[in-house]
Write a protein that holds these residues in place. Sequence first.
Motif, PDB file in Angstrom:
ATOM      1  N   ILE A   1       4.337  -1.374   3.237  1.00 58.82           N
ATOM      2  CA  ILE A   1       3.666  -0.090   3.055  1.00 58.82           C
ATOM      3  C   ILE A   1       4.736   0.967   2.818  1.00 58.82           C
ATOM      4  CG2 ILE A   1       2.366   1.741   4.228  1.00 58.82           C
ATOM      5  CD1 ILE A   1       0.761  -0.430   5.640  1.00 58.82           C
ATOM      6  N   VAL A   2       4.479   1.861   1.880  1.00 54.92           N
ATOM      7  CA  VAL A   2       5.349   3.022   1.667  1.00 54.92           C
ATOM      8  C   VAL A   2       4.532   4.274   1.950  1.00 54.92           C
ATOM      9  CG1 VAL A   2       6.792   1.839  -0.031  1.00 54.92           C
ATOM     10  CG2 VAL A   2       4.818   3.169  -0.808  1.00 54.92           C
ATOM     11  N   SER A   3       5.200   5.322   2.433  1.00 56.10           N
ATOM     12  CA  SER A   3       4.459   6.543   2.737  1.00 56.10           C
ATOM     13  C   SER A   3       5.383   7.743   2.882  1.00 56.10           C
ATOM     14  CB  SER A   3       3.675   6.367   4.048  1.00 56.10           C
ATOM     15  OG  SER A   3       2.877   7.502   4.312  1.00 56.10           O
TER      16      SER A   3
ATOM     17  N   GLY B   1       1.137   9.706  -7.635  1.00 56.80           N
ATOM     18  CA  GLY B   1       1.546   8.352  -7.973  1.00 56.80           C
ATOM     19  C   GLY B   1       3.022   8.082  -8.108  1.00 56.80           C
ATOM     20  N   TYR B   2       3.888   9.042  -7.757  1.00 51.56           N
ATOM     21  CA  TYR B   2       5.321   8.837  -7.980  1.00 51.56           C
ATOM     22  C   TYR B   2       5.856   7.639  -7.208  1.00 51.56           C
ATOM     23  CZ  TYR B   2      10.339   9.309  -7.432  1.00 51.56           C
ATOM     24  OH  TYR B   2      11.690   9.039  -7.376  1.00 51.56           O
ATOM     25  N   LEU B   3       5.600   7.573  -5.895  1.00 44.89           N
ATOM     26  CA  LEU B   3       6.164   6.480  -5.103  1.00 44.89           C
ATOM     27  C   LEU B   3       5.645   5.122  -5.577  1.00 44.89           C
ATOM     28  CD1 LEU B   3       6.379   7.556  -1.343  1.00 44.89           C
ATOM     29  CD2 LEU B   3       8.221   6.735  -2.818  1.00 44.89           C
ATOM     30  N   SER B   4       4.372   5.044  -5.895  1.00 38.88           N
ATOM     31  CA  SER B   4       3.823   3.781  -6.391  1.00 38.88           C
ATOM     32  C   SER B   4       4.495   3.375  -7.695  1.00 38.88           C
ATOM     33  CB  SER B   4       2.314   3.914  -6.587  1.00 38.88           C
ATOM     34  OG  SER B   4       1.641   4.013  -5.347  1.00 38.88           O
ATOM     35  N   ALA B   5       4.729   4.344  -8.571  1.00 36.20           N
ATOM     36  CA  ALA B   5       5.409   4.033  -9.832  1.00 36.20           C
ATOM     37  C   ALA B   5       6.821   3.511  -9.579  1.00 36.20           C
ATOM     38  CB  ALA B   5       5.448   5.282 -10.714  1.00 36.20           C
ATOM     39  N   GLU B   6       7.504   4.086  -8.600  1.00 36.40           N
ATOM     40  CA  GLU B   6       8.860   3.639  -8.275  1.00 36.40           C
ATOM     41  C   GLU B   6       8.848   2.250  -7.654  1.00 36.40           C
ATOM     42  OE1 GLU B   6      12.042   5.229  -8.761  1.00 36.40           O
ATOM     43  OE2 GLU B   6      10.676   6.113 -10.237  1.00 36.40           O
TER      44      GLU B   6
ATOM     45  N   ALA C   1       0.850  -1.191   0.000  1.00 36.33           N
ATOM     46  CA  ALA C   1       0.000   0.000   0.000  1.00 36.33           C
ATOM     47  C   ALA C   1       0.882   1.236   0.000  1.00 36.33           C
ATOM     48  CB  ALA C   1      -0.925   0.005   1.213  1.00 36.33           C
ATOM     49  N   ASP C   2       0.359   2.285  -0.613  1.00 36.27           N
ATOM     50  CA  ASP C   2       0.996   3.606  -0.611  1.00 36.27           C
ATOM     51  C   ASP C   2       0.038   4.540   0.105  1.00 36.27           C
ATOM     52  OD1 ASP C   2       2.159   6.067  -1.104  1.00 36.27           O
ATOM     53  OD2 ASP C   2       2.386   5.768  -3.267  1.00 36.27           O
ATOM     54  N   LEU C   3       0.422   4.997   1.289  1.00 39.40           N
ATOM     55  CA  LEU C   3      -0.444   5.853   2.097  1.00 39.40           C
ATOM     56  C   LEU C   3      -0.124   7.312   1.814  1.00 39.40           C
ATOM     57  CD1 LEU C   3      -0.372   4.009   5.554  1.00 39.40           C
ATOM     58  CD2 LEU C   3      -1.685   3.488   3.481  1.00 39.40           C
ATOM     59  N   GLY C   4      -1.101   8.050   1.285  1.00 39.30           N
ATOM     60  CA  GLY C   4      -0.869   9.417   0.833  1.00 39.30           C
ATOM     61  C   GLY C   4      -0.168   9.398  -0.501  1.00 39.30           C
ATOM     62  N   ALA C   5      -0.766   8.722  -1.477  1.00 34.83           N
ATOM     63  CA  ALA C   5      -0.079   8.392  -2.731  1.00 34.83           C
ATOM     64  C   ALA C   5       0.135   9.587  -3.650  1.00 34.83           C
ATOM     65  CB  ALA C   5      -0.855   7.310  -3.483  1.00 34.83           C
TER      66      ALA C   5
ATOM     67  N   LEU D   1      -0.991  -3.403  -5.443  1.00 29.55           N
ATOM     68  CA  LEU D   1      -0.693  -2.179  -4.706  1.00 29.55           C
ATOM     69  C   LEU D   1      -1.976  -1.366  -4.565  1.00 29.55           C
ATOM     70  CD1 LEU D   1       1.815  -0.743  -3.486  1.00 29.55           C
ATOM     71  CD2 LEU D   1       2.007   0.523  -5.627  1.00 29.55           C
ATOM     72  N   ASP D   2      -2.284  -0.989  -3.326  1.00 32.36           N
ATOM     73  CA  ASP D   2      -3.434  -0.140  -3.044  1.00 32.36           C
ATOM     74  C   ASP D   2      -2.953   1.278  -2.785  1.00 32.36           C
ATOM     75  OD1 ASP D   2      -4.946  -2.428  -3.208  1.00 32.36           O
ATOM     76  OD2 ASP D   2      -5.170  -2.675  -1.036  1.00 32.36           O
ATOM     77  N   LEU D   3      -3.504   2.240  -3.505  1.00 29.50           N
ATOM     78  CA  LEU D   3      -3.120   3.644  -3.363  1.00 29.50           C
ATOM     79  C   LEU D   3      -4.196   4.381  -2.577  1.00 29.50           C
ATOM     80  CD1 LEU D   3      -1.813   2.568  -6.167  1.00 29.50           C
ATOM     81  CD2 LEU D   3      -1.398   4.986  -6.595  1.00 29.50           C
ATOM     82  N   TYR D   4      -3.834   4.897  -1.408  1.00 23.51           N
ATOM     83  CA  TYR D   4      -4.738   5.666  -0.567  1.00 23.51           C
ATOM     84  C   TYR D   4      -4.387   7.142  -0.687  1.00 23.51           C
ATOM     85  CZ  TYR D   4      -5.922   1.266   1.820  1.00 23.51           C
ATOM     86  OH  TYR D   4      -6.341  -0.010   2.128  1.00 23.51           O
ATOM     87  N   GLU D   5      -5.368   7.963  -1.047  1.00 29.14           N
ATOM     88  CA  GLU D   5      -5.128   9.392  -1.216  1.00 29.14           C
ATOM     89  C   GLU D   5      -6.408  10.153  -0.896  1.00 29.14           C
ATOM     90  OE1 GLU D   5      -4.124  13.028  -1.577  1.00 29.14           O
ATOM     91  OE2 GLU D   5      -2.559  11.477  -1.725  1.00 29.14           O
ATOM     92  N   ALA D   6      -6.295  11.185  -0.060  1.00 32.19           N
ATOM     93  CA  ALA D   6      -7.465  11.942   0.372  1.00 32.19           C
ATOM     94  C   ALA D   6      -7.897  13.003  -0.632  1.00 32.19           C
ATOM     95  CB  ALA D   6      -7.195  12.608   1.727  1.00 32.19           C
ATOM     96  N   GLU D   7      -7.010  13.429  -1.525  1.00 33.81           N
ATOM     97  CA  GLU D   7      -7.317  14.469  -2.507  1.00 33.81           C
ATOM     98  C   GLU D   7      -7.674  13.806  -3.842  1.00 33.81           C
ATOM     99  OE1 GLU D   7      -8.411  17.193  -4.507  1.00 33.81           O
ATOM    100  OE2 GLU D   7      -7.740  17.972  -2.557  1.00 33.81           O
ATOM    101  N   SER D   8      -8.936  13.907  -4.238  1.00 32.11           N
ATOM    102  CA  SER D   8      -9.384  13.208  -5.441  1.00 32.11           C
ATOM    103  C   SER D   8      -8.701  13.737  -6.699  1.00 32.11           C
ATOM    104  CB  SER D   8     -10.903  13.311  -5.583  1.00 32.11           C
ATOM    105  OG  SER D   8     -11.319  14.647  -5.774  1.00 32.11           O
ATOM    106  N   ARG D   9      -8.310  15.005  -6.714  1.00 35.10           N
ATOM    107  CA  ARG D   9      -7.626  15.554  -7.882  1.00 35.10           C
ATOM    108  C   ARG D   9      -6.284  14.863  -8.079  1.00 35.10           C
ATOM    109  NH1 ARG D   9      -6.007  20.417  -7.402  1.00 35.10           N
ATOM    110  NH2 ARG D   9      -6.583  21.386  -9.375  1.00 35.10           N
TER     111      ARG D   9
END
Length: 351
Positions: free
Chosen positions: A275-277, A217-222, A210-214, A233-241
Amino acid sequence: MAAAQDAPLQTLFLPFATGVLPWPQGPVLFLRAREGWPLREQAAPAQLVCVQSFQPFAQALERGGWEVRDEAALEASAEKYPLVLVLPPRQRDEARALLARALERVAPGGVLVACQSNNEGARSGESDLQLLAGLGGKLTKNHCRVFWTAPLAGSHDETLRRRWAALDASRPIVDGRFHSRPGVFAWDRIDPASALLAEQLPADLAGRGADLGAGWGYLSAEVLARCPKVAALDLYEAESRALALARRNLADSRAQLDFRWHDVTAGIDGRYDFIVSNPPFHTPAREDRPDIGQRFIAVAAQALRPGGRLFMVANRHLPYEQILNDSFGQVRVAAERDGFKVIVGTRGGRA
């Protein structure tokens, strides 16, 4: 995540509370809306349409009984309003684009009212609205500035409005590797803290992560580029934009991805191998909140399988050591550079 005392929200309603502006009978549109007592004192839930892309603020509005729409739903509608309220963000291009889109939603004879705090670009916002549509008035209080148009009758600069409306559009960055847009975190560059964390990712990461505060998408891509054994990989992000950008940036991923518009501080579901964050430490209202990062750490520890690892990066001065030591069986600093530190926490128990 909302501030206990929301000065811009309070000041936004000052013209109506003092009788300088009348409150309309018809529906009201509120862009970047936030819940709070000034809103409840002035408006009725049946009258107000709120647009908010930050999930904790959107949830607070929904709990308060307000109608909340996302930006896509607003763009699909042609409805206009006798009053449009705006809380512009700090980033100038994003703020100009928001004012331009707000202006498009004002009905003939209607008024656009905006408010910013003085240290978040209030003078620039006032000048921008004056340039775009002219000013009908302004007030200052609570270290904030509220400003509004005169009743609009199509006399604004439509060419400028169209140009500004496109200022926060998605565009290629980092030599075309990613797409981003003004207003999201580190929108036009790779954040140096995230880059430092990416350098420390071991190639043997595997399984589900999981990527918390993704963000975009940079960290997930890495993770996916450096760790070929990662299957999901699950990407969690509070800002929909930002999450929409991450979805675009990882569209060609080989792994199974799940994009979750979610407030990590409320907890997450799932059991993860890693988890990465790069956790935030302030809200969109710019309130300094190191407790957000502390909560990210606690949530990560609860979501990891025994032996699972958290890879996180933070400003060196932030007070995370106690919660890390309380939450993980092993904690080590993997790297430090430019005021940042990469920390690896391993959950206790059998792997």
